[in-house]
Design a protein around this motif. Structure first.
Motif, short mmCIF file in Angstrom:
data_model
loop_
_atom_site.label_atom_id
_atom_site.label_comp_id
_atom_site.label_asym_id
_atom_site.label_seq_id
_atom_site.Cartn_x
_atom_site.Cartn_y
_atom_site.Cartn_z
N GLY A 141 0.80 -1.21 0.00
CA GLY A 141 0.00 0.00 0.00
C GLY A 141 0.84 1.27 0.00
N ARG A 142 0.20 2.37 -0.36
CA ARG A 142 0.90 3.64 -0.56
C ARG A 142 1.62 4.11 0.69
NH1 ARG A 142 0.96 7.34 -4.33
NH2 ARG A 142 -0.67 6.22 -5.49
N LYS A 143 0.98 4.05 1.86
CA LYS A 143 1.60 4.59 3.07
C LYS A 143 2.89 3.86 3.40
CE LYS A 143 -2.60 6.37 5.27
NZ LYS A 143 -3.50 6.26 6.46
N THR B 184 3.66 2.96 -7.34
CA THR B 184 3.91 3.90 -6.25
C THR B 184 5.41 4.04 -6.01
OG1 THR B 184 1.82 3.25 -5.23
CG2 THR B 184 3.36 4.47 -3.86
N THR C 14 6.90 6.53 -8.48
CA THR C 14 6.71 7.95 -8.18
C THR C 14 7.58 8.39 -7.01
OG1 THR C 14 4.84 7.50 -6.68
CG2 THR C 14 4.33 7.86 -9.02
N ASN C 15 8.20 7.44 -6.33
CA ASN C 15 9.09 7.76 -5.21
C ASN C 15 10.55 7.45 -5.53
OD1 ASN C 15 7.47 8.48 -2.50
ND2 ASN C 15 6.23 7.09 -3.75
N GLU D 125 5.63 4.69 0.67
CA GLU D 125 6.18 6.04 0.82
C GLU D 125 7.06 6.14 2.06
OE1 GLU D 125 2.74 8.53 0.68
OE2 GLU D 125 2.71 8.58 -1.52
N ARG E 12 0.39 -2.27 -8.54
CA ARG E 12 0.03 -0.99 -7.92
C ARG E 12 1.17 -0.45 -7.09
NH1 ARG E 12 -5.17 -3.54 -7.39
NH2 ARG E 12 -4.59 -4.30 -5.32
N ASP E 13 1.81 -1.33 -6.31
CA ASP E 13 2.91 -0.86 -5.45
C ASP E 13 4.15 -0.50 -6.27
OD1 ASP E 13 1.43 -1.04 -3.15
OD2 ASP E 13 2.19 -3.01 -2.57
#
Length: 382
Positions: free
Chosen positions: A319-321, A350, A353-354, A324, A346-347
């Motif tokens: 998951g995103r949290k 993410t 983008t990081n 990140e 999906r991960d």
């Protein structure tokens, strides 16, 4: 008006994530189980909640795929056991279907075009599953649940189950409307219900809860440990993290790489698994085990910044949290072990983008006859 119970003929299209294929009828998508791409089948609609799609079973095959085979299990059929999705497909086609799903998910959700091979594990497609959880019906007969249903389908055996598991449960009466967990460990001992099983992997013995998590395929844990050891670029004295660590398999691999002067942080939310990890890794003082949620430990900024993070999250993904928070610690490598291609994709998006790029991806047919597969991804900081 609902289509539930309706029957009609469709041309079957490509495989989709979840163990079914895509067809269309009167402008709607139909997710069809027990079918193969390119076939013409009669579909019986099993579920329709309105909207753009419904679900159904292929109850008659009018034009069959050359890769269609007779399922080895009598309850691998419409209205039968929901556990196996692809028993009606040749083993080679099963792996091709899984590869297609993985490629499609990575393209659609992560924007990556990948040519993926799903690798075969030793032992063949049957008698591999060393852990199983059966349900019991109102009469106490053990079985498995139907697809997307609480209905229990009683069974006399299970062809994908290893000897010493389902065969030790069937033929007996259990408490009605309950569950029975069974496992056979590396010493060929059968465990029914809670107890301590003994497994071997990464040149170590592991005491693990028999009703808890351990890889169901007997060759999977050793293989995944080898991949992690091969990919993790660590030097003596480095720090590394093992998130969703279970009983400590990958933490042991990382500890060997960093040596006694290094630091391994292992995080596991399940108390029995975390306790087992502490027992299993008691000889490795460089390993610190935290029982709690990965995101909570990440927020606490425990330990030194890790050079490598290994994570093996549940089917829903990290998951995103978590991604990140992990990226904020700036490890040079992330090794992601995943049992769901959509969650992985999906991960991966993410991570991108990081500041992390997918460098390598391997996929394994660790769950033959089902739609499931295991993936290991290597992401590097750019």
């Amino acid at each position: 008006m609902t289509w539930a119970g309706r029957q009609f003929t469709v041309e079957v299209g490509p495989v989709a994530h979840g163990g079914h294929c895509v067809a269309r009828h009167e402008g709607r998508v139909v997710f069809v189980r027990h079918a193969l791409p390119g076939e013409e089948v009669v579909v019986s609609v099993t579920e329709d909640r309105g909207g753009s799609f419904c679900r159904g079973d292929a109850i008659s095959v009018l034009s069959s795929s050359p890769d269609r085979v007779t399922p080895p299990c009598p309850v691998a059929r419409p209205g039968g056991c929901g556990g196996c999705d692809f028993q009606h497909a040749s083993v080679s086609l099963q792996r091709s279907l899984k590869a297609a799903v993985l490629s499609e998910q990575m393209s659609r959700l992560a924007g990556l075009s990948l040519d993926v091979e799903v690798e075969e594990l030793p032992g063949g497609p049957l008698a591999w599953r060393t852990r199983a959880r059966l349900a019991t019906d109102a009469e106490g007969r053990p079985g498995f649940r139907a697809h997307r249903s609480h209905e229990v389908i009683p069974v006399d055996g299970c062809p994908i189950a290893a000897p010493g598991t389902v065969d030790q449960v069937v033929g007996r009466v259990w408490p009605p409307s309950s569950e029975v967990s069974v496992a056979v460990d590396a010493s060929a001992e059968t465990h029914i219900g809670p107890s301590a099983a003994v497994e071997t992997a990464a040149r170590r013995k592991w005491r693990v809860p028999a009703d808890g998590f351990w890889q169901a395929h007997p060759d999977a844990a050793d293989l995944y440990a080898e991949v992690v050891a091969d990919w993790a670029t660590l030097s003596p004295g480095d720090a590394a993290w093992d998130l969703y660590s279970g009983v400590g398999l990958f933490a042991a691999v990382l500890a060997e790489a960093v040596g006694p002067e290094g630091e391994i942080i292992a995080v596991e939310s399940d108390p029995p698994a975390a306790e087992a990890a502490a027992d299993n890794l008691a000889d490795l003082p460089q390993v610190r085990i935290f029982q709690g949620r990965a995101e909570a430990v990440l927020r606490a900024s425990v330990g030194r910044p890790p050079a490598v993070v290994v994570l093996d999250p549940p089917r829903t993904g990290a998951g995103r949290k978590v991604v990140e928070a992990m990226a904020a610690r700036a490890p040079k490598q992330v090794i992601y072990v995943a049992c769901d291609p959509a969650a992985l994709a999906r991960d991966v998006a993410t991570f991108a983008t990081n500041g992390y790029a997918l460098e390598s991806l391997r996929a394994f047919d660790a769950f033959p006859m089902t739609h499931h597969l295991e993936c290991i991804a290597l992401l590097t900081r750019q």
